[in-house]
Design a protein around this motif. Structure first.
Motif, mmCIF file in Angstrom:
data_model
loop_
_atom_site.group_PDB
_atom_site.id
_atom_site.type_symbol
_atom_site.label_atom_id
_atom_site.label_comp_id
_atom_site.label_asym_id
_atom_site.label_seq_id
_atom_site.Cartn_x
_atom_site.Cartn_y
_atom_site.Cartn_z
ATOM 1 N N SER A 207 26.518 39.480 34.843
ATOM 2 C CA SER A 207 27.752 40.216 34.569
ATOM 3 C C SER A 207 28.792 39.961 35.648
ATOM 4 O O SER A 207 29.991 40.011 35.390
ATOM 5 C CB SER A 207 27.463 41.705 34.453
ATOM 6 N N ILE A 208 28.351 39.694 36.874
ATOM 7 C CA ILE A 208 29.317 39.417 37.931
ATOM 8 C C ILE A 208 29.823 37.985 37.817
ATOM 9 O O ILE A 208 31.014 37.721 37.981
ATOM 10 C CB ILE A 208 28.690 39.655 39.320
ATOM 11 N N ILE A 209 28.920 37.060 37.490
ATOM 12 C CA ILE A 209 29.299 35.648 37.397
ATOM 13 C C ILE A 209 30.384 35.433 36.353
ATOM 14 O O ILE A 209 31.296 34.636 36.546
ATOM 15 C CB ILE A 209 28.057 34.790 37.055
ATOM 16 N N THR A 210 30.301 36.157 35.239
ATOM 17 C CA THR A 210 31.270 35.918 34.179
ATOM 18 C C THR A 210 32.592 36.649 34.417
ATOM 19 O O THR A 210 33.509 36.503 33.624
ATOM 20 C CB THR A 210 30.719 36.345 32.812
ATOM 21 N N ARG B 155 28.885 30.316 43.941
ATOM 22 C CA ARG B 155 27.631 30.765 43.309
ATOM 23 C C ARG B 155 26.415 30.571 44.203
ATOM 24 O O ARG B 155 25.397 31.229 44.015
ATOM 25 C CB ARG B 155 27.399 30.019 41.995
ATOM 26 N N VAL C 80 19.476 28.867 33.528
ATOM 27 C CA VAL C 80 20.709 29.260 32.843
ATOM 28 C C VAL C 80 20.703 28.720 31.423
ATOM 29 O O VAL C 80 21.110 29.381 30.482
ATOM 30 C CB VAL C 80 21.937 28.729 33.613
ATOM 31 N N LYS C 81 20.193 27.504 31.272
ATOM 32 C CA LYS C 81 20.194 26.868 29.961
ATOM 33 C C LYS C 81 18.900 27.117 29.199
ATOM 34 O O LYS C 81 18.916 27.423 28.012
ATOM 35 C CB LYS C 81 20.429 25.373 30.147
ATOM 36 N N TYR C 82 17.782 26.963 29.885
ATOM 37 C CA TYR C 82 16.489 27.143 29.222
ATOM 38 C C TYR C 82 15.742 28.330 29.825
ATOM 39 O O TYR C 82 15.232 28.238 30.941
ATOM 40 C CB TYR C 82 15.622 25.899 29.396
ATOM 41 N N ARG C 83 15.659 29.410 29.090
ATOM 42 C CA ARG C 83 14.997 30.589 29.652
ATOM 43 C C ARG C 83 13.483 30.419 29.736
ATOM 44 O O ARG C 83 12.779 31.337 30.135
ATOM 45 C CB ARG C 83 15.317 31.841 28.833
ATOM 46 N N ASP C 84 12.974 29.272 29.359
ATOM 47 C CA ASP C 84 11.534 29.026 29.453
ATOM 48 C C ASP C 84 11.033 29.202 30.879
ATOM 49 O O ASP C 84 9.865 29.517 31.091
ATOM 50 C CB ASP C 84 11.201 27.602 29.011
ATOM 51 N N ARG D 235 11.346 31.432 32.982
ATOM 52 C CA ARG D 235 10.801 32.750 33.203
ATOM 53 C C ARG D 235 9.303 32.814 32.859
ATOM 54 O O ARG D 235 8.555 33.512 33.483
ATOM 55 C CB ARG D 235 11.619 33.703 32.333
ATOM 56 N N ARG E 238 29.298 24.289 36.918
ATOM 57 C CA ARG E 238 30.545 24.282 36.163
ATOM 58 C C ARG E 238 30.466 25.117 34.893
ATOM 59 O O ARG E 238 31.414 25.768 34.516
ATOM 60 C CB ARG E 238 30.908 22.848 35.779
ATOM 61 N N ALA F 36 29.251 30.060 33.712
ATOM 62 C CA ALA F 36 29.954 31.198 33.113
ATOM 63 C C ALA F 36 30.127 31.024 31.611
ATOM 64 O O ALA F 36 30.276 31.992 30.887
ATOM 65 C CB ALA F 36 31.312 31.383 33.785
ATOM 66 N N ASP F 37 30.078 29.763 31.145
ATOM 67 C CA ASP F 37 30.289 29.534 29.718
ATOM 68 C C ASP F 37 29.048 29.771 28.877
ATOM 69 O O ASP F 37 29.139 30.169 27.730
ATOM 70 C CB ASP F 37 30.786 28.097 29.486
ATOM 71 N N ILE F 38 27.877 29.461 29.445
ATOM 72 C CA ILE F 38 26.688 29.536 28.588
ATOM 73 C C ILE F 38 25.682 30.585 29.017
ATOM 74 O O ILE F 38 24.696 30.795 28.328
ATOM 75 C CB ILE F 38 25.963 28.172 28.502
ATOM 76 N N TYR G 18 35.442 23.532 24.707
ATOM 77 C CA TYR G 18 34.085 24.052 24.579
ATOM 78 C C TYR G 18 33.357 23.218 23.544
ATOM 79 O O TYR G 18 33.958 22.794 22.564
ATOM 80 C CB TYR G 18 34.101 25.506 24.098
ATOM 81 N N HIS H 40 27.263 25.060 22.334
ATOM 82 C CA HIS H 40 27.068 25.761 23.610
ATOM 83 C C HIS H 40 27.682 27.140 23.553
ATOM 84 O O HIS H 40 27.101 28.113 23.929
ATOM 85 C CB HIS H 40 27.777 25.010 24.732
ATOM 86 N N GLY I 36 24.718 30.603 22.929
ATOM 87 C CA GLY I 36 24.174 31.176 24.151
ATOM 88 C C GLY I 36 23.146 30.197 24.698
ATOM 89 O O GLY I 36 23.347 28.999 24.648
ATOM 90 N N TYR I 37 22.026 30.693 25.193
ATOM 91 C CA TYR I 37 21.086 29.758 25.799
ATOM 92 C C TYR I 37 20.172 29.158 24.736
ATOM 93 O O TYR I 37 19.989 29.683 23.652
ATOM 94 C CB TYR I 37 20.307 30.423 26.926
ATOM 95 N N ILE I 38 19.607 28.029 25.099
ATOM 96 C CA ILE I 38 18.753 27.297 24.179
ATOM 97 C C ILE I 38 17.347 27.314 24.760
ATOM 98 O O ILE I 38 17.178 27.212 25.958
ATOM 99 C CB ILE I 38 19.193 25.826 24.104
ATOM 100 N N ALA I 39 16.352 27.448 23.930
ATOM 101 C CA ALA I 39 14.991 27.364 24.442
ATOM 102 C C ALA I 39 14.546 25.912 24.392
ATOM 103 O O ALA I 39 14.904 25.166 23.479
ATOM 104 C CB ALA I 39 14.061 28.242 23.632
ATOM 105 N N LEU I 40 13.786 25.530 25.375
ATOM 106 C CA LEU I 40 13.277 24.172 25.476
ATOM 107 C C LEU I 40 12.538 23.829 24.183
ATOM 108 O O LEU I 40 12.583 22.714 23.687
ATOM 109 C CB LEU I 40 12.332 24.090 26.672
ATOM 110 N N ILE J 286 36.661 31.334 37.232
ATOM 111 C CA ILE J 286 35.330 31.626 36.728
ATOM 112 C C ILE J 286 34.796 30.433 35.967
ATOM 113 O O ILE J 286 33.628 30.100 36.029
ATOM 114 C CB ILE J 286 35.370 32.885 35.840
ATOM 115 N N PRO K 116 35.884 26.244 35.092
ATOM 116 C CA PRO K 116 36.869 25.209 35.433
ATOM 117 C C PRO K 116 37.541 24.669 34.177
ATOM 118 O O PRO K 116 36.964 24.718 33.100
ATOM 119 C CB PRO K 116 36.019 24.131 36.089
ATOM 120 N N THR L 94 33.074 45.753 38.053
ATOM 121 C CA THR L 94 32.184 44.597 38.103
ATOM 122 C C THR L 94 31.238 44.726 39.286
ATOM 123 O O THR L 94 31.684 44.946 40.402
ATOM 124 C CB THR L 94 32.992 43.301 38.261
#
Lengths: 272, 427
Positions: free
Chosen positions: A107-110, A116, A180-184, A186, A266, A269-271, B16, B20, B24-28, B95, B97, B117
């Motif tokens: 929530s802070i990052i976005t 970072r 950030v991209k793959y929550r696997d 965790r 980069r 914050a987008d994903i 964008y 993506h 949201g996020y993608i699982a492997l 936040i 680029p 925040t």
């Protein structure tokens, strides 16, 4: 008046490091927050930092030390395994909190800009405090068993700690960026940490690998734990070469971690 | 006196990749599954990617934005949803680029895309003031100096040492606002943050910002759907549309243009073929019948819909409902009102319904439309909530502006009651 230029981001600039220094106050506040919140609403509070490694030590001593008769380089098994556990737990908890630091602060990052890199550094510093608390038990045990470190040993310890710090940050940055991209990450991480513990001489001495023990040294934590025992308990001579190998391996790990982190930074914050 | 340029935006663009952006996020697992399910497609995709032929679906949230902002200007940014307002603020606050272009900013930037925040529920009010201050870029010394004023402004002195998780939501927002209102950057970037909090306090905050800006010559960038707030605060306004600057300049001119130009085609609905009566389209129109999604508060407007009747029905009822931005149901009206409660007899076919709402009745806000059709005595209901949203905008020129300078009073409707006053004292 300061001038900011916002452009499509390059992967790495030296300015990034200077910027972390500019934001040192935020680094302080994040650490302070994590420490404050850490043991809120727990009955034992900060005693958990002692309780966890202590109980692990007791269990390991009973099963590996007494029942399995694990060799321990001629040192009483409790203090042998505790020295290993102390560094290992610092590394593993720093690793797991670093790898989730971006998601935890989503929530802070976005909403706000700051370098970072502050987040993973904060995570490791917070674990360092637990390390310091747990270390008091080791001091007590050393007095009880009558061990005292030599001067060289005391000088080597900070180096070992730095290696440990760098290893946790390096690997943690790498995992945080992937997370950030793959929550696997965790789900994989707990197994990964468990496996890695058996590949590190925490519950056994590196000497049982015989002449192949140098292979284990590529794992930076091997060098750290083995030399920590040498420095504190005099199990062997301090192995300068081993420290050097560990240091090089950690530096490579850290460099890969930073590059990976900056590359993905980069679009955090987008994903996220 | 000509002020120096403080923000210089040149050729700014942000792209964008839709997968993506939305997923949201993608699982492997998904990636691996894709490789096995369609190995050739995957290889082709990778090969194309390597060859530099872009195969991803792209979306430009901002395209070629150029503008200079001078010191001391208060700039409003308006535009329909999805026009790139928030993306622009996110780029200016660093936040995310940009993909192309460059921004040159002179001075310290404070961005307020959200209030509170980084507030941590377990920490006390006092602790959160310092933490939030640091996150907003204030130095510890600075926060310590302003501490008393922050507490007084928020009016929570009594609960300073209580964890904020025990605060009421009003107290929480007041504290968060209060910290933010005491930031003193050279440039302040504010997103739609003023949509929360109670009206009294919002007014106090805007007043505070207004005052500080006029004193110190601070530059403010302000995104809002509240055209009244924009009108009363901003000296200059930028109108964004589909990621591009459509117009920029004098606030009154731009708002007028915005109100006039923003027309839409309404929303096509997917008919449900299992229902006897089902909606196909809905839109909002101004009093001349032109579809739009922004209505001047003083003007009459129409809620329009088209539906098809798939099976002849004797007892059909069509209803419209409007919900304001706070989620309150403001009006609910039905076709049977026309016939004094009698339901409609409808043979199969396509129909269009229009319901007129008079001007100077609904408070300026963002409304969402609900359309519903049902047949008496059966559960056969076509119920479509949140079909579309539209804005009722304060044009700032209504003779009756009983809701104050910033248009923030919390009433659902504008009153238009008859008043009479007589003197009762004898001479």
């Amino acid at each position: 008046m300061q001038t900011t230029i916002i452009k499509p981001k390059k992967i790495f600039r030296w300015n990034d490091l200077r910027e972390i220094w500019q934001y040192k106050e935020l680094l302080y506040f994040f650490t302070w927050r994590d420490l404050k919140v850490r043991y809120k609403q727990t009955a034992l509070g900060a005693a958990w930092a002692i309780f966890q490694p202590f109980m692990t030590m007791v269990v390991f001593t009973i099963f590996f030390g007494k029942l399995a008769k694990m060799p321990s380089d001629g040192v009483p098994y409790p203090i042998f395994v505790y020295t290993g556990l102390l560094f290992w737990q610092f590394f593993s908890s720093a690793l797991s909190s670093t790898s989730s630091c971006l998601i935890a602060n989503q929530s802070i990052i976005t909403k706000v800009y700051f370098p970072r890199l502050i987040l993973p550094i904060t995570s490791v510093i917070t674990q360092l405090v637990d390390f310091a608390i747990a270390a008091t038990i080791l001091v007590g045990m050393m007095i009880y068993y009558g061990y005292h470190p030599n001067l060289l040993g005391i000088l080597v310890l900070p180096i070992l700690l730095i290696i440990c710090f760098m290893a946790a940050v390096g690997l943690g940055l790498f995992l945080a960026a992937i997370n950030v991209k793959y929550r696997d990450v965790r789900y994989i991480l707990p197994y990964f940490i468990q496996m890695l513990m058996f590949l590190t001489p925490v519950i056994y001495p590196a000497s049982i690998a015989g002449k192949y023990s140098w292979i284990l040294a590529i794992n930076p934590m091997t060098g750290v734990i083995q030399n920590a025992r040498a420095a504190l308990l005099g199990t062997a001579k301090i192995n300068g070469l081993l420290i050097f190998i560990s240091f090089v391996a950690t530096s490579v790990l850290l460099a890969i971690g930073i590059v990976m982190f900056k590359k993905t930074e980069r679009y955090f914050a987008d994903i996220i | 006196m000509e002020q120096p340029t403080i923000i210089e935006i040149k050729g700014l663009g942000k792209r964008y990749n839709i997968n993506h952006h939305r997923g949201g996020y993608i699982a492997l697992r998904d990636v691996i599954a894709n490789v096995f399910r369609a190995p050739f497609a995957f290889l082709k995709f990778k090969a194309k990617q390597l060859a530099g032929i872009d195969v991803k679906e792209e979306f430009w949230a901002l395209k070629n934005v150029n503008i200079d902002i001078k010191k001391g200007e208060i700039v409003g940014i308006i535009g329909p949803n999805g026009s790139g307002k928030s993306t622009l603020l996110k780029i200016l606050s660093q936040i995310t680029p940009p993909t192309t272009g460059e921004v040159k900013i002179k001075g310290k930037v404070g961005s307020l895309l959200e209030v509170g925040t980084g507030f941590h529920p377990e920490l006390t009010g006092r602790e959160n003031i310092f933490l939030n201050g640091a996150i907003l870029g204030m130095e510890r010394k600075e926060v310590a100096e302003k501490f008393d004023r922050i507490v007084e402004f928020a009016g929570i002195a009594q609960f300073l040492d209580t964890p904020v998780k025990y605060y009421s939501s009003g107290m929480y927002v007041r504290l968060a606002f209060s910290v933010a209102a005491h930031m003193e950057p050279d440039i302040l970037i504010i997103d739609e943050v003023l949509a929360v909090g109670d009206a009294e306090f919002q007014k106090k905050c805007l007043g505070k910002m207004d005052e500080v800006t006029k004193q110190d010559g601070r530059t403010i960038l302000f995104v809002s759907h509240n055209l009244a707030a924009i009108q009363s605060l901003c000296t200059k306004t930028i109108l964004l549309q589909k990621g591009e600057i459509k117009a920029a300049g004098d606030t009154n001119e731009i708002i007028k243009q915005y109100l006039e130009e923003m027309t839409t085609q309404g929303v096509e609905l997917k008919p449900d073929l299992n229902k006897d009566v089902t909606f196909t389209k809905a839109w909002i129109a101004d009093e001349n019948g032109v579809a739009t999604d922004i209505i001047d508060v003083s003007k009459n407007f129409k809620i329009c819909a088209e539906f098809s009747v798939q099976k002849e029905t004797n007892n059909a009822e069509i209803s419209f409902g409007l919900k304001n931005s706070e989620g309150m149901n403001v009006i609910f009206t039905s076709l049977s009102e026309k016939n004094k409660g009698e339901f409609e007899h409808l043979p199969t076919g396509k129909y269009s319904v229009v319901s007129g709402v008079r001007g100077n009745f609904l408070m300026p806000s963002i409304y969402t439309l609900l359309v519903a059709a049902h047949v008496r005595g059966s559960k056969n209901i076509d119920h479509c909530p949140d079909v579309l949203s539209f804005t009722i905008a304060d044009n700032g020129r209504t003779p009756m502006s009983p809701y104050g300078k910033y248009g923030l009073a919390h009433c659902a409707v504008l009153t238009n009651c008859d008043w009479k006053i007589e003197s009762l004292s004898s001479e």
